[in-house]
Design an enzyme around this catalytic site. Sequence first.
Site, PDB file in Angstrom:
ATOM      1  N   ASP A 135       4.779  52.221  -2.281  1.00  0.00           N
ATOM      2  CA  ASP A 135       5.444  51.760  -3.500  1.00  0.00           C
ATOM      3  C   ASP A 135       5.365  50.247  -3.628  1.00  0.00           C
ATOM      4  O   ASP A 135       5.329  49.536  -2.629  1.00  0.00           O
ATOM      5  CB  ASP A 135       6.925  52.180  -3.486  1.00  0.00           C
ATOM      6  N   ASP A 195      10.527  48.067   0.219  1.00  0.00           N
ATOM      7  CA  ASP A 195      10.322  49.098   1.231  1.00  0.00           C
ATOM      8  C   ASP A 195       8.838  49.389   1.411  1.00  0.00           C
ATOM      9  O   ASP A 195       8.355  49.556   2.536  1.00  0.00           O
ATOM     10  CB  ASP A 195      11.046  50.391   0.828  1.00  0.00           C
ATOM     11  N   ASP A 241       7.400  48.001  -3.964  1.00  0.00           N
ATOM     12  CA  ASP A 241       8.715  47.374  -3.786  1.00  0.00           C
ATOM     13  C   ASP A 241       8.863  46.887  -2.337  1.00  0.00           C
ATOM     14  O   ASP A 241       7.919  46.953  -1.554  1.00  0.00           O
ATOM     15  CB  ASP A 241       9.828  48.364  -4.163  1.00  0.00           C
ATOM     16  N   GLU A 272       2.870  57.036   1.320  1.00  0.00           N
ATOM     17  CA  GLU A 272       4.265  57.015   1.742  1.00  0.00           C
ATOM     18  C   GLU A 272       5.016  58.182   1.101  1.00  0.00           C
ATOM     19  O   GLU A 272       4.992  58.364  -0.114  1.00  0.00           O
ATOM     20  CB  GLU A 272       4.897  55.693   1.306  1.00  0.00           C
TER      21      GLU A 272
END
Length: 641
Positions: free
Chosen positions: A506, A510, A508, A429
């Site tokens: 990541d 997102d 998280d 990403e």
Amino acid sequence: MAGKNSYNAASIAVLEGLEAVRKRPGMYIGSVSGKGLNHLIYEILDNAVDEHLAGYCTLIQVILEKNGSCTVIDNGRGIPVDMHEKGMPAERLVFTTLHAGGKFDNTTYKTSGGLHGVGSSVVNALSTYLDIKISRDGWIHHDYYERGVPALSLERDGSLPRLEKTSETGTCITFLPDAEIFEKTDFSAAEIKSRLHQTAYLNSELKIRFEDRRADEAEIIEYYEPDGIIGFVADLNKKKEILCEPISLRGEAENIRVEAVFQFTNDFQENVMGFCNNILNAEGGTHLTGFKTTFTAIMNNYAREIGILKEKDANFTGADIRNGMTAVISIRHPAPRFEGQTKTKLDNPDAARAVSKVVGDEMTLYFDRNLDTLKTVLSCAEKAAKIRKTEERARNNLLAKQKYSFDSNGKLANCEKKDPSKCEIFIVEGDSAGGSAKTARDRNYQAILPIRGKILNVAKASIDKVLANAEIQSMIHAFGCGFSEGYGNDFDISKLRYDKIIIMADADVDGAHISTLLLTLFYRFMPELIQEGHVYLAMPPLYKVLPKKGEEEYLYDDKALEQYRKTHKGSFTLQRYKGLGEMDAQQLWETTLDPQTRILKRVEISDVRLASEMTEILMGSEVPPRKAFIYEHARDAQLDV
Ligand code: 0RA
């Protein structure tokens, strides 16, 4: 052993027959698993249903008893008990001889769906005991078998012992499946109930009572479906948005009775089921071919008459026309024949002709009088054809493009090795993390493909948009094995250029969202990648801890941090990683790339289905998961067409 007739020629033949069944039970009931076990009930049930079809039985009870046995009771005429020419009561002949069933009365077994009379004796041979009480001619007659062998002496005159007087008629059979034969001997109530319900739909005047006495509190259900297969179709569509009422067509041709019911919904699947003599033909067969061919031909004619299809237009395909259709075709055939792997595909050519004739005649009568419904059905077909054409175009465009451009975005940092079994590709990403990953990787066997931010949500986009997306094109090109979708399959997993496809996002919300989008893409267009275990999620660490004394460590989740706090009472510095972009190349290698230390989670196909909220759609549906999934998206795609 049987009474006085124990050792005559007939009883030796009986023993040999039973032995054959016990030696190869699978040949007679398919298997000795739970499926074969339930089959025992269906054999007895089908005989009682035949008695209903003959016009004599209105109620059948199926009882699962506490001790593991099953009782089937019907209020038909009762199995004949009179002396048969073979020297035993007719009932004994039925329960001890293979192929005895219909012999003494061919007409009543005209449309039998069972095993042509072998059923009763097979159940008997595979049961520890079988007890039968027949109410007939003013008496309850009794018989009893152990592993198929008669265990009750006959009367002096050769007749069955009588228990008591009765004015009723009927048959009551209790049997205990033999644990020596079956892998498991506890009946599965769910499957039996669904079969009983199905039988009730197919025999609209028959009541079927189910009772499960095995639990402390007995479960009792009565199945009675006076609307017959009209009700069946309506119930299959219960949770769907319907576009018309169920339409019922009936008639008889070539001595075959035909009933077809269909209804349209705004669904994108077709669900067409065929039954012959009350038995589901899972592989379809001639009755369904007859139905489909005629339905397609007549609808195309109407489409031209009304002007939905112009002279220059090609016909709708059968699948276009059946888009959103739920249908049940039920026929009664005097001599059904089956082909196919599991003998569940109807093979009689006259069934195709009879269904074509009845459906053709009745359908024209119906639609000539119901123009609104006709228009609804045809507009369904029109939409389906439009989607099909869009998908075909998108596919052809991409295939054409593929010839000229290879990774036109130029983002892939490929590895040097060519042997796919040794290579892996990281989908990373963001450009910055992508940059670090390119520095950090072992370029020998690790490829990096950075993708920018959130990729297109393929669940919400039409297929031409999906395939025009640059990030998605890069992935398809990099993997090297093409893609598949509803109307075509150009996917070839043997061309896959990497053993591992590792999604690196990541840790998280997102990141999780991006992973989900990628998995949805793979699931829709390259499901084999997941099925064959090539897709992984990288699990980058959440924290780095550095104690006063000792080595620094990476922690991958909050649980690990909690644990660390417990074991390291002293102070330590804690660094929280906000994203992969924060790590330098060395850290990225140590935590996420290095096979020695990294943590990978292999993605299972079930993970993706749950992620896509497929459970509801899959429940109670016979459509293979992938197909259902694709159609679900096609519905969304339609909004964009
Ligand atoms: C053939 C003839 C007759 C009855 C049956 C079969 C029959 C079979 C089964 C199996 C389960 N329940 C059943 N009930 C009836 C009767 C012939 C006559 O009465 O004339």
